[in-house]
Scaffold this active site. Structure first.
Site, short mmCIF file in Angstrom:
data_model
loop_
_atom_site.label_atom_id
_atom_site.label_comp_id
_atom_site.label_asym_id
_atom_site.label_seq_id
_atom_site.Cartn_x
_atom_site.Cartn_y
_atom_site.Cartn_z
N GLU A 1 -4.97 8.52 17.88
CA GLU A 1 -5.54 9.88 17.99
C GLU A 1 -6.47 10.16 16.81
OE1 GLU A 1 -2.32 9.16 18.22
OE2 GLU A 1 -1.82 9.63 20.28
N SER B 1 4.78 -1.39 4.19
CA SER B 1 4.91 -2.80 4.60
C SER B 1 4.93 -3.69 3.36
CB SER B 1 3.73 -3.20 5.49
OG SER B 1 3.60 -2.32 6.55
N GLN C 1 0.85 -1.20 0.00
CA GLN C 1 0.00 0.00 0.00
C GLN C 1 0.88 1.25 0.00
OE1 GLN C 1 -2.02 0.48 3.70
NE2 GLN C 1 -3.70 1.64 2.84
N SER D 1 -3.37 6.37 13.27
CA SER D 1 -2.97 6.41 14.68
C SER D 1 -4.21 6.48 15.59
CB SER D 1 -2.06 7.61 14.94
OG SER D 1 -2.80 8.80 14.84
N GLU E 1 -9.25 -1.45 5.89
CA GLU E 1 -7.99 -1.67 6.59
C GLU E 1 -8.23 -1.77 8.10
OE1 GLU E 1 -5.11 1.47 6.01
OE2 GLU E 1 -3.50 0.24 6.81
N SER F 1 1.20 6.39 2.60
CA SER F 1 1.89 7.36 3.47
C SER F 1 3.12 7.95 2.80
CB SER F 1 2.36 6.67 4.75
OG SER F 1 1.28 6.09 5.41
C1 LIG Z 1 4.17 -0.87 11.47
C2 LIG Z 1 3.65 0.14 10.49
C3 LIG Z 1 3.28 -0.26 9.22
C4 LIG Z 1 2.81 0.67 8.29
N1 LIG Z 1 2.49 0.23 7.03
C5 LIG Z 1 2.09 1.14 6.10
C6 LIG Z 1 1.85 0.72 4.74
O1 LIG Z 1 1.98 -0.46 4.39
N2 LIG Z 1 1.48 1.63 3.83
C7 LIG Z 1 1.30 2.94 4.17
O2 LIG Z 1 0.92 3.72 3.28
N3 LIG Z 1 1.53 3.38 5.44
C8 LIG Z 1 1.92 2.51 6.40
N4 LIG Z 1 2.18 2.94 7.70
C9 LIG Z 1 2.09 4.37 7.98
C10 LIG Z 1 0.97 4.78 8.92
O3 LIG Z 1 -0.28 4.72 8.27
C11 LIG Z 1 1.30 6.21 9.39
O4 LIG Z 1 2.50 6.11 10.16
C12 LIG Z 1 0.19 6.79 10.25
O5 LIG Z 1 -0.93 7.09 9.45
C13 LIG Z 1 0.64 8.05 11.02
O6 LIG Z 1 1.20 8.99 10.16
P1 LIG Z 1 2.63 9.66 10.50
O7 LIG Z 1 3.58 8.55 10.85
O8 LIG Z 1 2.98 10.55 9.33
O9 LIG Z 1 2.41 10.53 11.81
P2 LIG Z 1 1.94 12.04 11.92
O10 LIG Z 1 0.77 12.27 11.04
O11 LIG Z 1 3.14 12.92 11.75
O12 LIG Z 1 1.46 12.09 13.43
C14 LIG Z 1 2.34 12.21 14.54
C15 LIG Z 1 1.49 12.20 15.81
O13 LIG Z 1 0.57 13.32 15.81
C16 LIG Z 1 -0.76 12.87 15.98
N5 LIG Z 1 -1.68 13.68 15.17
C17 LIG Z 1 -1.50 14.08 13.88
N6 LIG Z 1 -2.57 14.79 13.46
C18 LIG Z 1 -3.46 14.83 14.51
C19 LIG Z 1 -4.76 15.40 14.69
N7 LIG Z 1 -5.37 16.07 13.71
N8 LIG Z 1 -5.36 15.23 15.89
C20 LIG Z 1 -4.75 14.54 16.91
N9 LIG Z 1 -3.51 13.99 16.79
C21 LIG Z 1 -2.88 14.12 15.61
C22 LIG Z 1 -0.75 11.43 15.44
O14 LIG Z 1 -1.80 10.68 15.98
C23 LIG Z 1 0.61 10.95 15.95
O15 LIG Z 1 0.55 10.55 17.29
C24 LIG Z 1 2.66 2.03 8.65
C25 LIG Z 1 3.03 2.44 9.96
C26 LIG Z 1 3.52 1.52 10.85
C27 LIG Z 1 3.91 2.00 12.23
#
Ligand SMILES: Cc1cc2nc3c(=O)[nH]c(=O)nc-3n(C[C@H](O)[C@H](O)[C@H](O)COP(=O)(O)OP(=O)(O)OC[C@H]3O[C@@H](n4cnc5c(N)ncnc54)[C@H](O)[C@@H]3O)c2cc1C
Length: 404
Positions: free
Chosen positions: A374, A158, A112, A372, A241, A115
């Site tokens: 949140e 992933s 996928q 996440s 998902e 991100s």
């Molecule tokens: C093990 C693992 C596998 C993954 N696999 C995939 C994959 O296969 N394909 C893919 O596309 N993605 C994948 N991801 C990515 C995952 O979907 C993102 O990491 C996730 O959506 C969070 O985005 P970010 O890491 O950019 O965090 P950010 O968006 O930068 O957020 C950082 C923190 O701020 C909080 N936050 C941000 N905005 C808000 C808001 N509006 N209100 C409250 N809190 C907020 C978040 O909850 C988090 O705690 C994977 C992640 C992990 C950990």
């Protein structure tokens, strides 16, 4: 309508024609798909029979009892859980015929590409660009519908190192607000412009990757849905998902709570009143989640998952972290030991087949992956409970003018 009895008969016919003990596993899986017994709620010709989804359990039980091979759903979870329902709903007939069979048999792994650095929780901010070149009868743009050239960077992907195909979101119109200018594609991971680099994670291994896309050519025939409608289509993927992560089937006292209960029984010296209370709370929460997931699957029998799946995914992540933490506490020094820090590229996330240290560390990602905790709370607040929405100042601003 197909009944449980008819499915039992069909399953018996499949087993009679393809004795699992004497048939190559892949050949058996292909035959199972062609018999409509792969996902019985899919249409005939696409691995199903248009039967109620709940009846899948009847087929699965008969096949398991006969020792039939399975398609290792954990290894191909993204294909099964996310790509398949999206292709089924938005794909052309040609796309469904091309992609669904090898997806289900496990011959083709999916990943996928959603991100990006700077577009995780705020996924609609994504910056990967796709530019169209029209096709012509002389083969310009490679013929009729033309193709798209994709440039950008994805992250946390992933299984990208195993994947043949990816579901991909890319920006096709930077002049309109961010949710409107996105389109949805199927990307060929063998294209020379796709560069997959491992990202090592807390467990020491690399299940996921960063993926660099440079001049990747995607034929227009591999676009899912209309140009600019990608955000709407992505909602189908994301809702599925959450159910795929939070709504899987576990028996009573199965999965993590089963492992924890075993540790409790085997470690009488570690027992305290406080730990007992936490164990009971965990057991009750696990049972509530199991039944909630069951209800969610029954709802799925009559339609697409809605935002309610966010609650199951949220509860799953919280519970997994609580239970793995308690297991490490109960195991004391032994729990703190970690099996193997060697860098490896696992094919699946194996919560129950590994040691307590692995479970504890890997569960940390549960509250991030698939949205996440949140963000899931925001979804529940706004789209399930109808509470006032977060203010979104860039909603009506053209994407290229939004602050990034
Ligand atoms: C093990 C693992 C596998 C993954 N696999 C995939 C994959 O296969 N394909 C893919 O596309 N993605 C994948 N991801 C990515 C995952 O979907 C993102 O990491 C996730 O959506 C969070 O985005 P970010 O890491 O950019 O965090 P950010 O968006 O930068 O957020 C950082 C923190 O701020 C909080 N936050 C941000 N905005 C808000 C808001 N509006 N209100 C409250 N809190 C907020 C978040 O909850 C988090 O705690 C994977 C992640 C992990 C950990």
């Amino acid at each position: 309508m197909t009944t449980a009895e008819e499915l039992r008969t069909r399953t018996a016919d499949l087993l009679a024609a393809h004795d699992p003990a004497a048939t190559e596993p892949l050949e058996f899986l292909r035959a199972r798909f062609d018999a409509g017994l792969a996902w019985v709620h899919f249409p005939p010709g696409l691995g199903g029979l248009g039967a109620p989804r709940a009846l899948q359990a009847v087929v699965d039980a008969e096949l398991a009892a006969a020792g039939a091979p399975d398609n290792d759903p954990r290894r191909i979870g993204i294909g099964l859980g996310m790509a398949a329902p999206t292709v089924l709903r938005f794909g052309t007939e040609e796309q469904k015929q091309r992609f669904l069979r090898p997806l289900w048999t496990g011959e083709e792994v999916w990943c996928q590409l959603f991100s990006e650095p700077g577009a995780g929780s705020d996924l609609a901010a994504l910056a990967t660009r796709a530019v169209h070149e029209a096709g012509d009868a002389e083969g310009g743009g490679d013929g009729p519908g033309g193709h798209w050239t994709v440039d950008g960077q994805k992250v946390w992907t992933s299984s990208a190192h195993l994947a043949r195909w990816a579901i991909l979101l890319a920006r096709t119109d930077p002049d309109v607000p961010k949710h409107q200018g996105i389109s949805y594609f199927v990307c060929d991971m063998t294209d020379p412009g796709v560069d997959v680099r491992p990202l090592r994670q807390l467990t020491g291994e690399a299940e996921f990757n960063e993926v660099f896309l440079t001049g990747v050519r995607i034929p227009d025939a591999h676009r899912l849905g209309a140009v600019g409608e990608g955000w709407k289509i992505a909602q189908t993927t994301l809702n599925n998902e959450r159910v795929a992560i939070g709504g899987h089937r576990t028996p009573r006292e199965g999965g993590l709570i089963g492992l924890l209960a075993d540790v409790w029984r085997e470690q009488p010296g570690a027992r305290t009143h406080e730990l007992h209370q936490r164990l009971l709370q965990g057991w009750t929460d696990a049972e509530v989640l199991r039944l909630t997931a069951e209800r969610l699957r029954q709802q799925l029998a009559v339609g697409q998952p809605g935002p309610e799946g966010a609650a199951a995914k949220l509860a799953f992540a919280r519970l997994a972290q609580q239970l793995t933490g308690l297991e490490v506490e109960l195991l004391a020094e032994e729990g703190l030991g970690y099996g193997d820090w060697t860098m490896s590229r696992p094919e699946l996330v194996d919560f129950t087949g590994r040691d307590a240290g692995y479970r504890y560390l890997r569960a940390k990602g549960n509250s991030i992956e698939g949205g996440s905790s949140e963000i899931l709370r925001n979804i529940i607040a706004e789209r399930v409970l109808g509470l006032p929405a977060e203010s979104r100042s860039d909603k009506d601003v053209p994407w290229k003018e939004s602050a990034r």
